[in-house]
Design a protein around this motif. Structure first.
Motif, PDB file in Angstrom:
ATOM      1  N   THR A  93     -43.849  26.603 -28.930  1.00 26.49           N
ATOM      2  CA  THR A  93     -44.660  27.812 -29.053  1.00 26.49           C
ATOM      3  C   THR A  93     -45.377  27.867 -30.388  1.00 26.49           C
ATOM      4  O   THR A  93     -46.579  28.167 -30.459  1.00 26.49           O
ATOM      5  N   PHE A  94     -44.673  27.540 -31.462  1.00 30.19           N
ATOM      6  CA  PHE A  94     -45.304  27.642 -32.777  1.00 30.19           C
ATOM      7  C   PHE A  94     -46.289  26.506 -33.037  1.00 30.19           C
ATOM      8  O   PHE A  94     -47.273  26.695 -33.754  1.00 30.19           O
ATOM      9  N   VAL A  95     -46.056  25.358 -32.430  1.00 27.14           N
ATOM     10  CA  VAL A  95     -47.063  24.300 -32.530  1.00 27.14           C
ATOM     11  C   VAL A  95     -48.332  24.729 -31.793  1.00 27.14           C
ATOM     12  O   VAL A  95     -49.454  24.529 -32.276  1.00 27.14           O
ATOM     13  N   ARG A  96     -48.174  25.342 -30.618  1.00 24.13           N
ATOM     14  CA  ARG A  96     -49.343  25.821 -29.879  1.00 24.13           C
ATOM     15  C   ARG A  96     -50.050  26.947 -30.620  1.00 24.13           C
ATOM     16  O   ARG A  96     -51.285  27.043 -30.590  1.00 24.13           O
ATOM     17  N   ALA A 105     -49.001  39.591 -29.516  1.00 23.22           N
ATOM     18  CA  ALA A 105     -49.323  39.463 -28.095  1.00 23.22           C
ATOM     19  C   ALA A 105     -49.733  38.037 -27.757  1.00 23.22           C
ATOM     20  O   ALA A 105     -49.325  37.484 -26.727  1.00 23.22           O
ATOM     21  N   LEU A 106     -50.550  37.443 -28.640  1.00 21.09           N
ATOM     22  CA  LEU A 106     -50.953  36.052 -28.420  1.00 21.09           C
ATOM     23  C   LEU A 106     -49.745  35.130 -28.411  1.00 21.09           C
ATOM     24  O   LEU A 106     -49.597  34.271 -27.520  1.00 21.09           O
ATOM     25  N   LEU A 107     -48.869  35.306 -29.390  1.00 18.09           N
ATOM     26  CA  LEU A 107     -47.727  34.414 -29.508  1.00 18.09           C
ATOM     27  C   LEU A 107     -46.804  34.521 -28.306  1.00 18.09           C
ATOM     28  O   LEU A 107     -46.326  33.510 -27.779  1.00 18.09           O
ATOM     29  N   MET A 108     -46.555  35.738 -27.834  1.00 18.36           N
ATOM     30  CA  MET A 108     -45.660  35.883 -26.692  1.00 18.36           C
ATOM     31  C   MET A 108     -46.305  35.368 -25.412  1.00 18.36           C
ATOM     32  O   MET A 108     -45.623  34.841 -24.529  1.00 18.36           O
ATOM     33  N   THR A 109     -47.636  35.490 -25.289  1.00 17.61           N
ATOM     34  CA  THR A 109     -48.330  34.895 -24.149  1.00 17.61           C
ATOM     35  C   THR A 109     -48.156  33.382 -24.172  1.00 17.61           C
ATOM     36  O   THR A 109     -47.868  32.752 -23.144  1.00 17.61           O
ATOM     37  N   ARG A 161     -46.180  30.979 -21.354  1.00 17.40           N
ATOM     38  CA  ARG A 161     -46.847  29.826 -20.736  1.00 17.40           C
ATOM     39  C   ARG A 161     -46.093  28.536 -21.049  1.00 17.40           C
ATOM     40  O   ARG A 161     -45.927  27.673 -20.188  1.00 17.40           O
ATOM     41  N   ALA A 162     -45.653  28.407 -22.307  1.00 22.72           N
ATOM     42  CA  ALA A 162     -44.900  27.208 -22.698  1.00 22.72           C
ATOM     43  C   ALA A 162     -43.580  27.137 -21.938  1.00 22.72           C
ATOM     44  O   ALA A 162     -43.133  26.051 -21.554  1.00 22.72           O
TER      45      ALA A 162
END
Length: 199
Positions: free
Chosen positions: A66-69, A86-90, A94-95
């Protein structure tokens, strides 16, 4: 006399601060701002992974992915369209779906999630084998740029398939140290591979 901060004002201030952190990441600062976002959201992303994937090791993998993405998505972030949270949890959801499909054997996994050529290999032409040899050479060159500590932890994580908790126990290290070395080791590898291909 100053007025007490309302919950809405506090949330807006936090969102603005996190937007600034991600904008600094997009500008090339991959140190403190990304670490602060990691500290803020690691547990929430891990909880998503545990709930969706039902495996502690997979949840740890989800945090790293997630953090790499997020790092990759930073240049495209627009605070007018939403918050960093919100972006991070989305990205995390997905990941998690992607990792779930991989674990079910529905997709092919390349070691360390390194992207290879987009197109399919030509049948019986040796292209796929050559691509894998090239990938191996690139990966070995990139691994040689890591510290010994990062390289050993990534080897245990990916080659011996140990969870981060198991690595911490084997090496007698704090779990937070192992998580940090995995995260920054992967980030360094991807940056090095990207530089090799762009060059």
């Amino acid at each position: 006399m100053t007025r007490p901060t309302t919950p809405d004002a506090a949330r807006q201030a936090e969102a603005a601060h996190e937007a600034q952190l991600l904008q600094r990441v997009a500008a090339g600062d991959r140190g403190a701002p990304l670490e602060e976002l990691y500290d803020r959201y690691e547990r929430r992303v891990w909880a998503v992974g545990l709930r969706r994937l039902r495996d502690r090791g997979a949840a740890e993998d989800l945090v790293q992915e997630t953090f790499v993405r997020l790092w990759r998505a930073a240049p495209r972030f627009d605070p007018e369209r939403g918050t960093v949270g919100a972006l991070l949890m989305t990205i995390a959801y997905r990941a998690a779906s992607d990792l779930g499909r991989r674990r079910a054997g529905e997709t092919t996994v390349v070691s360390l999630d390194i992207d290879v050529a987009d197109g399919p290999a030509e049948p019986h032409g040796g292209t796929e084998e050559e691509e894998q040899l090239l990938l191996r050479d690139e990966l070995q060159a990139a691994l040689s740029t890591l510290s010994d500590e990062q390289r050993e932890i990534l080897r245990l994580h990916f080659q011996e398939d140990l969870t981060q908790a198991e690595i911490a126990s084997r090496l007698d290290l704090p779990l937070g140290t192992v998580k940090s070395r995995v995260f920054y080791g992967l980030r360094h590898l991807r940056a090095t591979l990207s530089e090799q291909r762009d060059g």
